[in-house]
Design a protein around this motif. Structure first.
Motif, short mmCIF file in Angstrom:
data_model
loop_
_atom_site.label_atom_id
_atom_site.label_comp_id
_atom_site.label_asym_id
_atom_site.label_seq_id
_atom_site.Cartn_x
_atom_site.Cartn_y
_atom_site.Cartn_z
N UNK A 1 0.86 -0.92 0.04
CA UNK A 1 0.12 -0.33 -0.16
C UNK A 1 1.08 1.37 0.55
N UNK A 2 2.25 1.12 0.54
CA UNK A 2 2.73 2.36 0.38
C UNK A 2 3.34 2.13 -0.47
N UNK A 3 4.37 1.83 -1.74
CA UNK A 3 3.57 2.11 -2.85
C UNK A 3 2.64 2.71 -4.25
N UNK A 4 1.94 1.77 -3.24
CA UNK A 4 0.21 2.30 -4.25
C UNK A 4 -0.07 3.79 -3.88
N UNK A 5 0.78 4.41 -2.75
CA UNK A 5 0.10 5.49 -2.19
C UNK A 5 1.46 6.22 -3.22
N UNK A 6 2.59 6.25 -3.07
CA UNK A 6 3.13 7.30 -3.70
C UNK A 6 3.28 6.94 -5.22
N UNK A 7 2.89 6.18 -5.89
CA UNK A 7 1.99 6.40 -7.41
C UNK A 7 1.17 7.44 -7.06
N UNK A 8 -0.13 6.87 -6.16
CA UNK A 8 -1.20 7.87 -6.54
C UNK A 8 -0.67 9.27 -5.86
#
Length: 230
Positions: free
Chosen positions: A84-91
């Motif tokens: 979820x951290x990578x997803x947050x960074x992408x978003x």
């Protein structure tokens, strides 16, 4: 002719990585992921990296350490679903992410290792995966031109290695490691056991030493490797 001894320290091997490099990192989830080399890269501090990896591991594991340390500007991958951290960074725009179908990513890397410029496929036609990619008519079908992938450096995890860099993997740890070891200008391998030259059964060598530049022996496996401890 005497074959060279490619063993070296973790620090001297990782020091080859420069700011702005493209770094391929093996692994399929935990199996085959070079956790210790990743930590060494965090300590080294090279930044603005393009990382090529099948997945983004999980929070607090594997390449998530590089993401949390702000060292990755672009990630070429197949999914982020477990992190979820990578997803947050992408978003939030913290990293650029390029998604590939898993087989397409593997073939792009294989093509890079084979010296090809790319290949044609109809996989992804009409989807977001095809956006921005060149397409042509070939064989009566619409085809996407998928460019080959190469890297400045590849980091791989092996079960065993000899001093020349011949590598052997276990089970699914073969995944992307074999392909990446042939598609980078510099290949750094961490190995659970290091044997003298001739200590590996030739039938169980998955990457020939000619592709490997540096070998680092692991003295122990951290908790991040727990799922693959045998």
């Amino acid at each position: 002719m005497k074959l060279p001894n490619k063993t070296c320290s973790m620090e001297s091997a990782i020091a080859k990585i420069r700011d702005g490099d493209t770094v391929m990192i093996g692994g399929f989830g935990v199996p085959g992921t070079p956790m210790t080399l990743i930590h060494a890269l965090v300590d080294h501090g090279a930044c603005n990296l393009t990382v090529v990896k099948n997945d983004a591991n999980e929070p607090g594991m594997g390449i998530d350490h590089l993401l949390q340390n702000g060292q990755v500007s672009r990630l070429i991958t197949t999914h982020l679903g477990l992190n979820n951290h990578a997803i947050e960074m992408m978003n939030s725009g913290g990293i650029a992410v390029e998604f590939n179908a898993q087989g397409i990513l593997a073939e792009r890397i294989r093509a890079g290792g084979a010296g090809l410029g790319g290949f044609l496929t109809d996989i992804g036609i009409g989807t977001e995966l095809a956006e921005g990619k060149q397409q042509i008519e070939f064989g009566g079908k619409r085809q996407i031109i998928e460019p080959a992938l190469r890297a400045n450096v590849a980091l791989v995890h092996a079960d065993r290695a000899d001093t020349f860099g011949n590598l052997g993997f276990v089970a699914t740890a073969q995944n992307f490691n074999t392909l990446m070891a042939m598609a980078a200008d510099c290949v750094i391998a961490e190995a659970e056991s290091l044997l003298p030259l001739g200590g590996l059964d030739p039938n169980n060598i998955h990457v020939a030493g000619v592709f490997v530049d540096h070998v680092v022996e692991l003295n122990s496996l951290s908790k991040e490797y727990a799922v693959v401890q045998r």
